[in-house]
Design a protein around this motif. Structure first.
Motif, PDB file in Angstrom:
ATOM      1  N   LEU A 183      -2.287   6.488  -0.011  1.00 38.64           N
ATOM      2  CA  LEU A 183      -3.566   5.957   0.473  1.00 38.64           C
ATOM      3  C   LEU A 183      -3.913   6.457   1.862  1.00 38.64           C
ATOM      4  O   LEU A 183      -5.085   6.416   2.261  1.00 38.64           O
ATOM      5  N   LEU A 206     -11.575   5.055   2.277  1.00 39.11           N
ATOM      6  CA  LEU A 206     -11.015   3.747   1.990  1.00 39.11           C
ATOM      7  C   LEU A 206     -12.025   2.620   2.161  1.00 39.11           C
ATOM      8  O   LEU A 206     -12.854   2.636   3.075  1.00 39.11           O
ATOM      9  N   ALA A 212      -6.378  -2.301   1.376  1.00 42.72           N
ATOM     10  CA  ALA A 212      -6.875  -0.927   1.417  1.00 42.72           C
ATOM     11  C   ALA A 212      -6.990  -0.395  -0.003  1.00 42.72           C
ATOM     12  O   ALA A 212      -6.060  -0.532  -0.803  1.00 42.72           O
ATOM     13  N   LYS A 213      -8.139   0.193  -0.296  1.00 39.31           N
ATOM     14  CA  LYS A 213      -8.370   0.751  -1.631  1.00 39.31           C
ATOM     15  C   LYS A 213      -9.219   2.008  -1.504  1.00 39.31           C
ATOM     16  O   LYS A 213     -10.227   2.016  -0.794  1.00 39.31           O
ATOM     17  N   CYS A 214      -8.808   3.065  -2.177  1.00 38.46           N
ATOM     18  CA  CYS A 214      -9.570   4.308  -2.167  1.00 38.46           C
ATOM     19  C   CYS A 214     -10.818   4.138  -3.038  1.00 38.46           C
ATOM     20  O   CYS A 214     -10.713   3.776  -4.206  1.00 38.46           O
ATOM     21  N   HIS A 256       0.854  -1.187   0.000  1.00 30.57           N
ATOM     22  CA  HIS A 256       0.000   0.000   0.000  1.00 30.57           C
ATOM     23  C   HIS A 256       0.890   1.236   0.000  1.00 30.57           C
ATOM     24  O   HIS A 256       1.772   1.372   0.852  1.00 30.57           O
ATOM     25  N   THR A 313      -8.724  10.592   3.211  1.00 28.35           N
ATOM     26  CA  THR A 313      -8.909   9.606   2.153  1.00 28.35           C
ATOM     27  C   THR A 313     -10.003   8.619   2.557  1.00 28.35           C
ATOM     28  O   THR A 313     -10.040   8.142   3.693  1.00 28.35           O
ATOM     29  N   LEU A 317     -11.657  -1.133   3.291  1.00 27.70           N
ATOM     30  CA  LEU A 317     -10.621  -1.815   4.061  1.00 27.70           C
ATOM     31  C   LEU A 317     -10.997  -3.253   4.367  1.00 27.70           C
ATOM     32  O   LEU A 317     -12.168  -3.578   4.567  1.00 27.70           O
TER      33      LEU A 317
END
Length: 228
Positions: free
Chosen positions: A50, A57, A75-77, A46, A55, A59
């Motif tokens: 991020l 997220l 974890a991804k936006c 990551h 931000t 998760l």
């Protein structure tokens, strides 16, 4: 056990040689702290981007209630900001509100209504339609309701400040304050810069009256310079 949750990054700090301690307000667990190992190395799973404040997220986390620190698996936006990082006025508002949230979000339990309020508010700020110069004032007023010390009426808000001996009360126009707090994000309000600054000072005093640990806000000066 692996858990899925949405989260809003509040802040992070460096930890050891290449890791971070990240504070995230999550939909499922409230405020939580996570260790992200190796994030500052070239092969990091990551990237540090991020974990920039605010931000949003998606998760997957290892979360154990008995532990103070948890770990992130994925974890991804899910909503990349398009304006906040690139507009100095918007980024100054975001920086200021991030510092406020770092001081007031303490509960380690789910509060889906509060999470939805934060999530929606920051997306609306980023979309920036209309007059957003009052966004932080309206946000602070509405946030106080979730924190348990919302005055309910503007008159009560002003009375509490007067009783506490807060200076500068003569600079506040009750009608302007009422119009501002009753309006929606982005709505045009007939208040000038001096009135806006006076309302912000009043809100900060108000938070300080109800939260002993609120303290000074380092980002306030930056916000005032940018918004003046």
């Amino acid at each position: 056990m692996l858990n899925k949750t949405k989260g809003i990054v509040i802040n992070y700090m460096k930890y050891r040689e290449s890791s971070l301690l990240v504070t995230i307000y999550t939909a499922e667990f409230g405020i939580s702290s996570y260790v992200e190992n190796g994030v500052r190395s070239a092969k990091a799973k990551h990237k540090i981007a991020l974990f920039q404040p605010l931000t949003l997220l998606d998760l997957e986390v290892y979360h154990k209630p008995s532990k103070g620190l948890h770990r992130i698996s994925e974890a991804k936006c899910y909503y990349p900001y398009r304006r906040i990082p690139f507009d100095i006025a918007f980024s100054s508002i975001a920086l200021f509100l991030t510092e406020v949230l770092g001081k007031v979000l303490k509960e380690e339990e789910a509060n889906p209504i509060l999470f939805e309020f934060l999530e929606e508010s920051f997306q609306l700020l980023d979309q920036g339609s209309g007059h957003m110069e009052n966004f932080h004032l309206q946000f602070l007023w509405r946030l106080s309701e979730f924190l348990g010390f919302h005055a309910g009426q503007v008159g009560e808000f002003l009375d509490q400040l007067r009783e506490a001996g807060v200076p500068g009360m003569g600079e506040l126009d009750p009608k302007a304050v009422q119009n501002l707090f009753d309006s929606h994000y982005g709505e045009a309000i007939g208040i000038n810069r001096a009135q806006r600054a006076a309302i912000l000072r009043a809100l900060i005093y108000y938070y300080g009256l109800h939260m002993e640990s609120f303290g000074e806000l380092k980002s306030l000066q930056i916000l005032q310079e940018v918004m003046s």
